[in-house]
Each structure stands twice: as structure tokens, then as C-alpha cells.
Design a protein around this motif. Structure first.
Motif, PDB file in Angstrom:
ATOM      1  N   GLY A   1     -35.538  15.390  -9.080  1.00  0.00           N
ATOM      2  CA  GLY A   1     -34.546  16.410  -8.804  1.00  0.00           C
ATOM      3  C   GLY A   1     -35.224  17.631  -8.220  1.00  0.00           C
ATOM      4  O   GLY A   1     -36.446  17.667  -8.065  1.00  0.00           O
ATOM      5  N   THR A   2     -34.439  18.629  -7.890  1.00  0.00           N
ATOM      6  CA  THR A   2     -34.977  19.848  -7.309  1.00  0.00           C
ATOM      7  C   THR A   2     -34.566  21.051  -8.150  1.00  0.00           C
ATOM      8  O   THR A   2     -33.640  20.972  -8.970  1.00  0.00           O
ATOM      9  N   GLY A   3     -35.238  22.158  -7.896  1.00  0.00           N
ATOM     10  CA  GLY A   3     -34.926  23.367  -8.632  1.00  0.00           C
ATOM     11  C   GLY A   3     -33.588  23.962  -8.280  1.00  0.00           C
ATOM     12  O   GLY A   3     -33.023  24.738  -9.061  1.00  0.00           O
TER      13      GLY A   3
ATOM     14  N   VAL B   1     -39.056  17.988 -14.126  1.00  0.00           N
ATOM     15  CA  VAL B   1     -38.251  17.730 -12.933  1.00  0.00           C
ATOM     16  C   VAL B   1     -39.134  17.920 -11.714  1.00  0.00           C
ATOM     17  O   VAL B   1     -39.929  18.868 -11.636  1.00  0.00           O
ATOM     18  N   ASP B   2     -39.004  17.026 -10.750  1.00  0.00           N
ATOM     19  CA  ASP B   2     -39.753  17.140  -9.503  1.00  0.00           C
ATOM     20  C   ASP B   2     -39.106  16.213  -8.473  1.00  0.00           C
ATOM     21  O   ASP B   2     -38.619  15.137  -8.836  1.00  0.00           O
ATOM     22  N   PRO B   3     -39.105  16.593  -7.194  1.00  0.00           N
ATOM     23  CA  PRO B   3     -38.585  15.674  -6.178  1.00  0.00           C
ATOM     24  C   PRO B   3     -39.478  14.457  -5.960  1.00  0.00           C
ATOM     25  O   PRO B   3     -39.024  13.450  -5.418  1.00  0.00           O
TER      26      PRO B   3
ATOM     27  N   PRO C   1     -41.051  11.136  -6.960  1.00  0.00           N
ATOM     28  CA  PRO C   1     -40.703  10.112  -7.966  1.00  0.00           C
ATOM     29  C   PRO C   1     -41.816   9.816  -8.957  1.00  0.00           C
ATOM     30  O   PRO C   1     -41.564   9.224 -10.013  1.00  0.00           O
ATOM     31  N   ARG C   2     -43.047  10.240  -8.655  1.00  0.00           N
ATOM     32  CA  ARG C   2     -44.140  10.026  -9.607  1.00  0.00           C
ATOM     33  C   ARG C   2     -43.920  10.779 -10.909  1.00  0.00           C
ATOM     34  O   ARG C   2     -44.590  10.498 -11.918  1.00  0.00           O
ATOM     35  N   VAL C   3     -42.989  11.743 -10.902  1.00  0.00           N
ATOM     36  CA  VAL C   3     -42.721  12.499 -12.128  1.00  0.00           C
ATOM     37  C   VAL C   3     -42.240  11.586 -13.242  1.00  0.00           C
ATOM     38  O   VAL C   3     -42.449  11.879 -14.438  1.00  0.00           O
ATOM     39  N   MET C   4     -41.616  10.472 -12.899  1.00  0.00           N
ATOM     40  CA  MET C   4     -41.090   9.570 -13.925  1.00  0.00           C
ATOM     41  C   MET C   4     -42.204   8.877 -14.700  1.00  0.00           C
ATOM     42  O   MET C   4     -41.975   8.346 -15.799  1.00  0.00           O
ATOM     43  N   ASP C   5     -43.423   8.879 -14.142  1.00  0.00           N
ATOM     44  CA  ASP C   5     -44.575   8.296 -14.836  1.00  0.00           C
ATOM     45  C   ASP C   5     -45.559   9.359 -15.308  1.00  0.00           C
ATOM     46  O   ASP C   5     -46.684   9.030 -15.711  1.00  0.00           O
ATOM     47  N   ASN C   6     -45.149  10.617 -15.268  1.00  0.00           N
ATOM     48  CA  ASN C   6     -46.013  11.705 -15.702  1.00  0.00           C
ATOM     49  C   ASN C   6     -46.332  11.542 -17.190  1.00  0.00           C
ATOM     50  O   ASN C   6     -45.428  11.582 -18.028  1.00  0.00           O
TER      51      ASN C   6
END
Length: 242
Positions: free
Chosen positions: A82-84, A64-66, A68-73
Motif C-alpha cells: 500500500g501507499t502512504g 506498509v510499503d508499495p 511487495p517484499r514488505v509481505m516477507d519483512n
């Protein structure tokens, strides 16, 4: 060979770049014996720290990360924005949650700790690595503007977009123990580690002073409070204790 290279080999022959992530990785792996069902990287980002790649160590690795690059991690089976403070997963979804250099960026750490407990299964662990509030690097960072942090980290090879605002509201043993207790965690422990002084390696004189500091805070137990890396371990009550 430069003088700094010589100092690296002389004083830290077994410690390379991101040595703190190497330490944290080993701690996380010690909690992944038996390949748990699901783990969560809180603040996973784009996947720029190879030590935080645990794909295959659990049946499902989520992040999870705000950003959007997290979706390609590439380290994740699933990355969501998302946020904590509002983790986009149901109650008791994970066996383990970990965060690498995230706590210092939390504006509302109490809400994040409560959310992490919510998504952990009974007996699950929350592991976090963060700079220790009482080390000279965070103390200086707290007194300087965000633009300076971006400039300084750019000189060290980090993209400006990967330098985030810091608050240091969950970055000491006392603060973490209080936040964990208020969120309902048990078995809270904090380990403080000092290693190669990365932020002083650009200049041999500064590097030498950092080496001296490292030797002193590691030699004198009473000075452990001033070591740079704080690694916290806390457990949600219930389940099988480990």
C-alpha cells in the motif's frame, strides 16, 4: 589499517554504520514503554535496516510499503502492500506510526500526513527521520538525476532497487511544521542531528572536510539548520498526553 579506518576510530569511535538509525531507534523505543497494542512502520520495505526491528516491543507490529517484499519483512507481524496516501488500515488502528527515510520520497506529503493522523489513535505519535533539506547531501541530490543516485548508492553497497526517487517536499523544519498543522497534529517538534559524514568516507580529503563541517554545525547553534538528519515528532490530539 587504512587512513579512513584511522579517521573513523580517531573522530567517531562510538559511531558506526547507520548511526542515524541508531539514534532514531532510541527515540522510537522511548515511545514504546509499556508495549503498546499496535504500531505501524510506514515504508517498511523488505526489512533491510536492523535498527527498525521492533518485533515484540508492541503487541502487533505492522508495515506498509508499495514494494511487495514488505509481505516477507521479518521485522513485522503483518506486512501489507500500500501507499502512504491510502494506508490500508481502519481509523485509529495504531498507537504509533514511524517512518525511516521516507518523507523525502513523498510526492504528495500532505495526503500522507492526513492519512497517518487518521490511522493514529487519539494521543498517538508520528515519528519520522529524514534528510534535512538544507544539508549539502540533499542539496546535491536535488540537483542530480535518479540514475546518479542509483549508481552512487550501488558503490556504497545498496541494491539499485532500494534507491527510490526523491522529491524533498517534507524535509525541513518549516515544511514539516506546516504539513503537521494542516493535518491536525499538535505538539510538533523537530530535532536536527549531525554525525559521521557517511557520504564522504570514500576519500580521506573529502572525509576530512566533512569532519570539519560536522564540528562547525554542532558547535555553532545558529548553524543547526544545516545538520544532516531531521527527526520529527508530532502527536494526534486527545488521549493521555506524554
Amino acid at each position: 589499517m587504512s587512513l579512513i579506518d584511522w579517521m573513523d576510530r580517531r573522530f567517531y569511535p562510538h559511531m558506526g554504520d547507520n548511526w542515524d538509525d541508531d539514534v532514531f531507534r532510541e527515540i522510537i523505543l522511548s515511545h514504546l514503554i509499556g508495549a503498546p497494542d499496535a504500531i505501524l512502520d510506514l515504508g517498511a520495505g523488505a526489512g533491510v535496516v536492523p535498527q527498525m526491528n521492533f518485533k515484540g516491543a508492541a503487541a502487533r507490529v505492522c508495515g506498509v510499503d508499495p514494494d511487495p517484499r514488505v509481505m516477507d519483512n521479518p521485522f513485522l507481524d503483518e506486512g501489507v502492500t500500500g501507499t502512504g496516501t491510502e494506508i490500508p488500515y481502519p481509523d485509529e488502528a495504531f498507537d504509533l506510526v514511524f517512518s525511516d527515510n521516507v518523507l523525502e520520497h513523498l510526492e504528495d506529503p500532505a495526503s500522507v500526513f492526513t492519512e497517518v493522523r487518521r490511522v493514529l489513535r487519539p494521543g498517538g505519535f508520528f515519528l519520522a527521520k529524514t534528510p534535512n533539506r538544507w544539508h549539502y547531501v540533499p542539496l546535491i541530490a536535488a540537483l542530480t538525476p535518479h540514475a546518479f543516485h542509483q549508481w552512487f548508492n550501488a558503490r556504497r553497497g545498496r541494491d539499485r532497487e532500494d534507491t527510490f526517487p526523491t522529491y524533498y517536499r517534507a524535509n525541513s523544519r518549516g515544511a514539516i511544521e506546516q504539513l503537521a498543522a494542516e493535518a491536525g497534529f499538535s505538539s510538533v517538534s523537530c530535532t536536527l542531528v549531525e554525525g559521521r559524514p557517511e557520504y564522504l568516507r570514500s576519500n580521506p580529503v573529502l572525509y576530512a572536510s566533512g569532519i570539519g563541517y560536522e564540528r562547525v554545525v554542532n558547535l555553532v547553534g545558529a548553524l543547526s539548520t544545516f545538520r544532516v538528519v531531521l527527526i520529527a515528532r508530532m502527536r494526534r490530539p486527545g488521549g493521555d498526553p506524554r
